[in-house]
Design a protein around this motif. Sequence first.
Motif, PDB file in Angstrom:
ATOM      1  N   ILE A  51       0.826  -1.170   0.151  1.00  0.00           N
ATOM      2  CA  ILE A  51      -0.032   0.027  -0.042  1.00  0.00           C
ATOM      3  C   ILE A  51       0.879   1.375   0.072  1.00  0.00           C
ATOM      4  O   ILE A  51       0.695   2.297  -0.701  1.00  0.00           O
ATOM      5  CB  ILE A  51      -1.019   0.065   1.152  1.00  0.00           C
ATOM      6  CG1 ILE A  51      -2.151  -1.239   1.036  1.00  0.00           C
ATOM      7  CG2 ILE A  51      -1.576   1.307   1.239  1.00  0.00           C
ATOM      8  CD1 ILE A  51      -2.973  -1.246   2.237  1.00  0.00           C
ATOM      9  N   VAL A  52       1.922   1.250   0.809  1.00  0.00           N
ATOM     10  CA  VAL A  52       2.781   2.368   0.725  1.00  0.00           C
ATOM     11  C   VAL A  52       3.380   2.595  -0.371  1.00  0.00           C
ATOM     12  O   VAL A  52       3.495   3.810  -0.944  1.00  0.00           O
ATOM     13  CB  VAL A  52       3.883   2.329   2.066  1.00  0.00           C
ATOM     14  CG1 VAL A  52       4.959   3.449   1.798  1.00  0.00           C
ATOM     15  CG2 VAL A  52       3.044   2.138   3.318  1.00  0.00           C
ATOM     16  N   ARG A  53       3.817   1.595  -1.116  1.00  0.00           N
ATOM     17  CA  ARG A  53       4.428   1.735  -2.737  1.00  0.00           C
ATOM     18  C   ARG A  53       3.621   2.424  -3.351  1.00  0.00           C
ATOM     19  O   ARG A  53       3.794   3.387  -4.213  1.00  0.00           O
ATOM     20  CB  ARG A  53       4.809   0.393  -3.166  1.00  0.00           C
ATOM     21  CG  ARG A  53       6.497   0.019  -2.723  1.00  0.00           C
ATOM     22  CD  ARG A  53       6.547  -1.113  -3.523  1.00  0.00           C
ATOM     23  NE  ARG A  53       5.708  -2.180  -3.150  1.00  0.00           N
ATOM     24  CZ  ARG A  53       6.301  -3.396  -2.700  1.00  0.00           C
ATOM     25  NH1 ARG A  53       7.514  -3.423  -2.199  1.00  0.00           N
ATOM     26  NH2 ARG A  53       5.534  -4.260  -2.286  1.00  0.00           N
ATOM     27  N   GLY A  54       2.379   1.926  -3.639  1.00  0.00           N
ATOM     28  CA  GLY A  54       1.239   2.556  -4.202  1.00  0.00           C
ATOM     29  C   GLY A  54       0.286   3.775  -3.937  1.00  0.00           C
ATOM     30  O   GLY A  54      -0.395   4.059  -4.394  1.00  0.00           O
ATOM     31  N   LEU A  55       0.852   4.211  -2.885  1.00  0.00           N
ATOM     32  CA  LEU A  55       0.193   5.553  -2.238  1.00  0.00           C
ATOM     33  C   LEU A  55       0.192   6.578  -3.251  1.00  0.00           C
ATOM     34  O   LEU A  55      -0.958   7.147  -2.989  1.00  0.00           O
ATOM     35  CB  LEU A  55       0.880   5.805  -0.940  1.00  0.00           C
ATOM     36  CG  LEU A  55       0.141   6.648  -0.134  1.00  0.00           C
ATOM     37  CD1 LEU A  55      -1.118   5.831   0.384  1.00  0.00           C
ATOM     38  CD2 LEU A  55       0.895   6.613   1.335  1.00  0.00           C
ATOM     39  N   GLN A  56       1.213   6.686  -3.849  1.00  0.00           N
ATOM     40  CA  GLN A  56       1.292   7.877  -4.919  1.00  0.00           C
ATOM     41  C   GLN A  56       0.220   7.868  -6.012  1.00  0.00           C
ATOM     42  O   GLN A  56      -0.677   8.731  -6.104  1.00  0.00           O
ATOM     43  CB  GLN A  56       2.343   8.156  -5.377  1.00  0.00           C
ATOM     44  CG  GLN A  56       2.726   9.364  -6.494  1.00  0.00           C
ATOM     45  CD  GLN A  56       4.131   9.662  -7.136  1.00  0.00           C
ATOM     46  OE1 GLN A  56       4.892   8.546  -6.696  1.00  0.00           O
ATOM     47  NE2 GLN A  56       4.193  10.849  -7.547  1.00  0.00           N
TER      48      GLN A  56
END
Length: 90
Positions: A51-56
């Motif tokens: 999720i953190v990687r795809g947050l942008q």
Amino acid sequence: MLIIVSIMLCGIGLGYLLRGRSTAAISKLVTVLIWALLFLLGIEVGSNPNIVRGLQTLGAEALVLTLGGSIGSVLAAWWLWHRVAKGGKA
């Protein structure tokens, strides 16, 4: 799923029994519990690397959806307001 429905039905029953009584303390408790759940959800999301990687990307999609929904609502309300102001010919 049956447990969730049972808990909800118990809450409805308790609410029915407590109707007419002051529920100010319950409202405050519910607010605090919602804050706690949101905090714990934030911890869960922050600890998930996917999720953190795809947050942008998720943030950009959320921004587009938010702006589109808001602009569409404003335009529809504006259109309806002008139609109603002209004598109800919508």
